[in-house]
Design a protein around this motif. Structure first.
Motif, short mmCIF file in Angstrom:
data_model
loop_
_atom_site.label_atom_id
_atom_site.label_comp_id
_atom_site.label_asym_id
_atom_site.label_seq_id
_atom_site.Cartn_x
_atom_site.Cartn_y
_atom_site.Cartn_z
N ALA A 105 0.84 -1.21 0.00
CA ALA A 105 0.00 0.00 0.00
C ALA A 105 0.87 1.25 0.00
N ALA A 106 1.94 1.24 0.79
CA ALA A 106 2.85 2.39 0.83
C ALA A 106 3.52 2.60 -0.52
N GLN A 107 3.89 1.51 -1.19
CA GLN A 107 4.51 1.62 -2.51
C GLN A 107 3.54 2.22 -3.52
N ARG A 108 2.30 1.79 -3.48
CA ARG A 108 1.29 2.33 -4.41
C ARG A 108 1.07 3.82 -4.16
N LEU A 109 1.00 4.19 -2.89
CA LEU A 109 0.78 5.59 -2.55
C LEU A 109 1.93 6.47 -3.04
N GLU A 110 3.16 6.02 -2.81
CA GLU A 110 4.33 6.80 -3.22
C GLU A 110 4.44 6.87 -4.74
N ALA A 111 4.06 5.79 -5.42
CA ALA A 111 4.15 5.77 -6.88
C ALA A 111 3.16 6.75 -7.52
N ARG A 112 2.04 7.02 -6.83
CA ARG A 112 1.03 7.92 -7.39
C ARG A 112 1.24 9.37 -6.98
N ALA A 113 2.29 9.63 -6.22
CA ALA A 113 2.56 11.01 -5.81
C ALA A 113 2.84 11.87 -7.05
N PRO A 114 2.46 13.15 -7.01
CA PRO A 114 2.67 14.02 -8.17
C PRO A 114 4.11 14.02 -8.66
N LYS A 115 5.04 14.02 -7.73
CA LYS A 115 6.45 13.94 -8.09
C LYS A 115 7.06 12.75 -7.37
N ALA A 116 6.92 11.60 -7.98
CA ALA A 116 7.39 10.36 -7.37
C ALA A 116 8.91 10.41 -7.18
N LYS A 117 9.35 10.06 -5.99
CA LYS A 117 10.78 10.03 -5.67
C LYS A 117 11.12 8.68 -5.06
#
Length: 362
Positions: A319-331
């Protein structure tokens, strides 16, 4: 029985294995044991287990719980998991615990079997550790380091972990801390809690920390327990899809784990310093940190009050990986560089405060 009779019996067993299949009385885990099974287990505790992927951790939990108690146990399994017993016994190095783990597959035994034996009187690791305060010290580390210093963006305190993931269907829950008295106890509790994570709701327990104060002075032995028993067993079980692992130690040092010939990531361990240096260059190019400084800070991220195994829910990690991947500026992998940078910042602040206090006293 004559040699000729034994030879005929052997070929009958092989023929049955190849063309007929397992005896009907052991095809179902709900059936009664046959005479051969009862004879094979004589004076030992006996359990015949319904087995599927979800109960693999529960089976292993029973195995190591028996080792912790110093009793001999036979676990008989349905024949549809014939390879499990032999793989568990051949790949997991229980000699580190002075425990004998044996596995055999049908048709060499009446049913797939896992047997464990431990002589409590000769158990060199059976020693009581000073555990008063160990649980509270670990809870305080969760509050003061993971939460207050934000080394884990998904942990707020001992009562609220897996935060910020509601959009991914994950509800926050508390951190559970268990204290083990020795290495055998550590392994037994780890698999008990791994099985609990599969059956208990996330609102009841989000993540588990199992600490072993008796291993605080033995980091290399602690790594061996984690790498050769815990990690290997989870791999054999195919349970990596259920539980994530991370090893922590008050003297954690990546130089004990990696060298020039072994720089690949090892499950459960911190990332190699060279890899962290790449992330630092990507996200903090003006920091100008040498590899020694990065390595030292990277080690401190894994420093806990006691030798500790962290069990995480794989569902929360995904879930954390999916959330971070969908961030406007994925880092990707920013957290590793950010933790190092924050620790160094805090260290500089402490040093500055100390110097100012010294000047005032003068």
């Amino acid at each position: 029985m004559t040699f000729g009779a034994k030879l005929v019996l052997f070929f009958l067993c092989i023929t049955e294995a190849l063309f007929i299949g397992p005896p009907p009385h052991i095809r179902s885990a709900n059936d009664n044991l046959c005479k051969d099974c009862k004879k094979a287990t004589r004076n030992k505790a006996l359990t015949l287990i319904d087995f599927n992927a979800r109960t693999a951790l529960q089976v292993t939990s029973r195995v190591f719980a028996a080792a912790r108690l110093g009793i001999d146990v036979d676990l008989w399994l349905p024949c549809d998991v014939n390879a499990f017993s032999s793989q568990l016994a051949s790949r997991v190095d229980t000699s580190l615990l002075n425990v004998s783990l044996e596995g055999a597959s049908w048709p060499y035994v009446p049913a797939p079997r896992v047997a464990i034996s431990s002589d409590q009187n000769k158990h060199q690791l059976q020693m009581n550790a000073e555990i008063d305060g160990a649980q509270e010290a670990t809870y305080a580390w969760v509050d003061d380091v993971l939460g207050a210093k934000q080394l884990c963006p998904y942990t707020e305190s001992r009562m609220r972990a897996a935060i910020g993931l509601l959009s991914e269907g994950v509800k926050p829950g508390p951190v559970r801390v268990r204290v083990a008295t020795n290495a055998t106890d550590l392994v037994a509790i780890v698999f008990e809690e791994a099985a609990n994570l599969e059956t208990q709701p996330e609102t009841q327990v989000a993540t588990v920390l199992v600490c072993a104060p008796s291993l605080d002075e033995s980091p290399l032995f602690f790594y061996a327990i984690c790498d050769n028993i815990i990690e290997t067993t989870i791999s054999v079980l195919g349970a990596t899809s259920i539980v994530g692992r991370a090893w922590f130690h008050p003297n954690y040092t990546t130089s004990h784990v990696y060298n020039n010939k072994n720089s690949f990531l090892r499950p459960g361990h911190a990332l190699p310093p060279a890899q962290i240096a790449q992330y630092m260059q990507r996200y903090y190019p003006d920091a100008n940190l040498d590899i020694e400084t990065i390595s030292s800070a990277n080690d401190k991220v894994r420093h806990t009050p006691h030798a500790t195994v962290n069990l995480l829910r794989r569902s929360q990690l995904l879930a954390a990986q999916r959330l971070e991947a969908r961030a406007p500026k994925a880092k990707p992998n920013l957290i590793y560089a950010r933790n190092v940078f924050r620790l160094l910042e805090q260290q500089d602040e402490r040093e500055t405060t100390t110097e100012e206090d010294a000047n005032i006293n003068e």
